[in-house]
Design a protein around this motif. Structure first.
Motif, PDB file in Angstrom:
ATOM      1  N   ARG A 102       0.833  -1.211   0.000  1.00 59.70           N
ATOM      2  CA  ARG A 102       0.000   0.000   0.000  1.00 59.70           C
ATOM      3  C   ARG A 102       0.865   1.257   0.000  1.00 59.70           C
ATOM      4  O   ARG A 102       0.629   2.185  -0.768  1.00 59.70           O
ATOM      5  CB  ARG A 102      -0.929   0.017   1.226  1.00 59.70           C
TER       6      ARG A 102
ATOM      7  N   ILE B 248       1.432   4.299  -3.043  1.00 55.44           N
ATOM      8  CA  ILE B 248       1.258   5.732  -2.777  1.00 55.44           C
ATOM      9  C   ILE B 248       2.558   6.485  -3.048  1.00 55.44           C
ATOM     10  O   ILE B 248       2.554   7.547  -3.674  1.00 55.44           O
ATOM     11  CB  ILE B 248       0.785   5.949  -1.323  1.00 55.44           C
TER      12      ILE B 248
ATOM     13  N   THR C 218      -5.314  -2.294  11.447  1.00 51.85           N
ATOM     14  CA  THR C 218      -6.276  -1.222  11.195  1.00 51.85           C
ATOM     15  C   THR C 218      -5.622   0.144  11.345  1.00 51.85           C
ATOM     16  O   THR C 218      -5.811   1.026  10.505  1.00 51.85           O
ATOM     17  CB  THR C 218      -7.486  -1.345  12.151  1.00 51.85           C
TER      18      THR C 218
ATOM     19  N   HIS D 219      -3.404   0.786   8.412  1.00 56.57           N
ATOM     20  CA  HIS D 219      -4.210   1.112   7.233  1.00 56.57           C
ATOM     21  C   HIS D 219      -4.654   2.580   7.282  1.00 56.57           C
ATOM     22  O   HIS D 219      -4.553   3.310   6.285  1.00 56.57           O
ATOM     23  CB  HIS D 219      -5.419   0.173   7.167  1.00 56.57           C
ATOM     24  N   ILE D 220      -5.133   3.011   8.428  1.00 59.50           N
ATOM     25  CA  ILE D 220      -5.597   4.389   8.585  1.00 59.50           C
ATOM     26  C   ILE D 220      -4.444   5.364   8.371  1.00 59.50           C
ATOM     27  O   ILE D 220      -4.566   6.345   7.634  1.00 59.50           O
ATOM     28  CB  ILE D 220      -6.247   4.592   9.975  1.00 59.50           C
TER      29      ILE D 220
ATOM     30  N   SER E 120      -3.381   5.545   4.768  1.00 62.56           N
ATOM     31  CA  SER E 120      -4.420   6.258   4.010  1.00 62.56           C
ATOM     32  C   SER E 120      -4.333   7.757   4.241  1.00 62.56           C
ATOM     33  O   SER E 120      -4.493   8.548   3.307  1.00 62.56           O
ATOM     34  CB  SER E 120      -5.814   5.755   4.402  1.00 62.56           C
ATOM     35  N   TRP E 121      -4.083   8.156   5.482  1.00 62.60           N
ATOM     36  CA  TRP E 121      -3.929   9.580   5.773  1.00 62.60           C
ATOM     37  C   TRP E 121      -2.741  10.159   5.012  1.00 62.60           C
ATOM     38  O   TRP E 121      -2.820  11.269   4.493  1.00 62.60           O
ATOM     39  CB  TRP E 121      -3.743   9.818   7.260  1.00 62.60           C
TER      40      TRP E 121
ATOM     41  N   ASP F  30      -1.681   9.273   2.256  1.00 66.42           N
ATOM     42  CA  ASP F  30      -2.093   9.411   0.863  1.00 66.42           C
ATOM     43  C   ASP F  30      -2.934  10.674   0.672  1.00 66.42           C
ATOM     44  O   ASP F  30      -2.772  11.402  -0.301  1.00 66.42           O
ATOM     45  CB  ASP F  30      -2.881   8.174   0.432  1.00 66.42           C
ATOM     46  N   GLU F  31      -3.804  10.956   1.606  1.00 67.46           N
ATOM     47  CA  GLU F  31      -4.770  12.047   1.462  1.00 67.46           C
ATOM     48  C   GLU F  31      -4.255  13.409   1.911  1.00 67.46           C
ATOM     49  O   GLU F  31      -4.634  14.422   1.328  1.00 67.46           O
ATOM     50  CB  GLU F  31      -6.041  11.717   2.250  1.00 67.46           C
TER      51      GLU F  31
END
Length: 150
Positions: A85, A89, A118, A121-122, A125-126, A128-129
């Motif tokens: 992941r 990114i 989890t 993953h969070i 993802s952060w 990435d955003e």
């Protein structure tokens, strides 16, 4: 060497893993027309830089932390998930600070006291955003000495 011996030999070095990542992430670049022919070498250069940086960091982690073993980490599904992941990114991002944070997320996912899947993953993802400005603001808020000035 027999097939059974080769299957059980510890041949997966950091370079082998880096090459696997490079092959996987190379599949993320669809070959489409003349534009992609121009862009693909740039993407490949970025991917290769990412793989080299990650390999250096994993080697350094092995040297610094006696309990860490890349051989053990690659057998952990959580590590591989974080690796894949974060690599996806990182290759799609030019920001060096964000790429460093993604490498740190991978390194942390390999340790015995890593956050659970989890949380990993969070966090990934952060990364990435969030933009570079978001990250700078978070650093300011985290710097209690800096906040005491106000």
């Amino acid at each position: 060497m027999s097939q059974e011996e080769s299957e059980n030999s510890p041949k997966d070095t950091a370079l082998d893993i880096a090459l696997t990542i490079a092959n996987f992430t190379g599949a993320l670049v669809p070959p489409v027309g003349a534009v992609m022919a121009l862009v693909t070498p740039v993407i490949e250069k970025r991917r290769n830089n990412w793989v080299n940086e990650l390999e250096q960091d994993l080697k350094a982690l092995e040297e610094q932390i006696g309990e860490f073993s890349l051989q053990n980490a690659i057998n952990e599904p959580e590590f591989i998930t974080a690796l894949m992941r974060a690599s996806r990114i990182a290759i799609s991002n030019h920001n060096s600070e964000k790429r460093q944070m993604l490498r740190n997320a991978i390194l942390n996912s390999s340790l015995s006291d890593a956050p659970d899947e989890t949380e990993q993953h969070i966090f990934i993802s952060w990364l990435d955003e969030l933009t570079e400005w978001h990250i700078k603001l978070l650093k300011i808020f985290d710097d209690k000495h800096h906040l005491n000035k106000y």
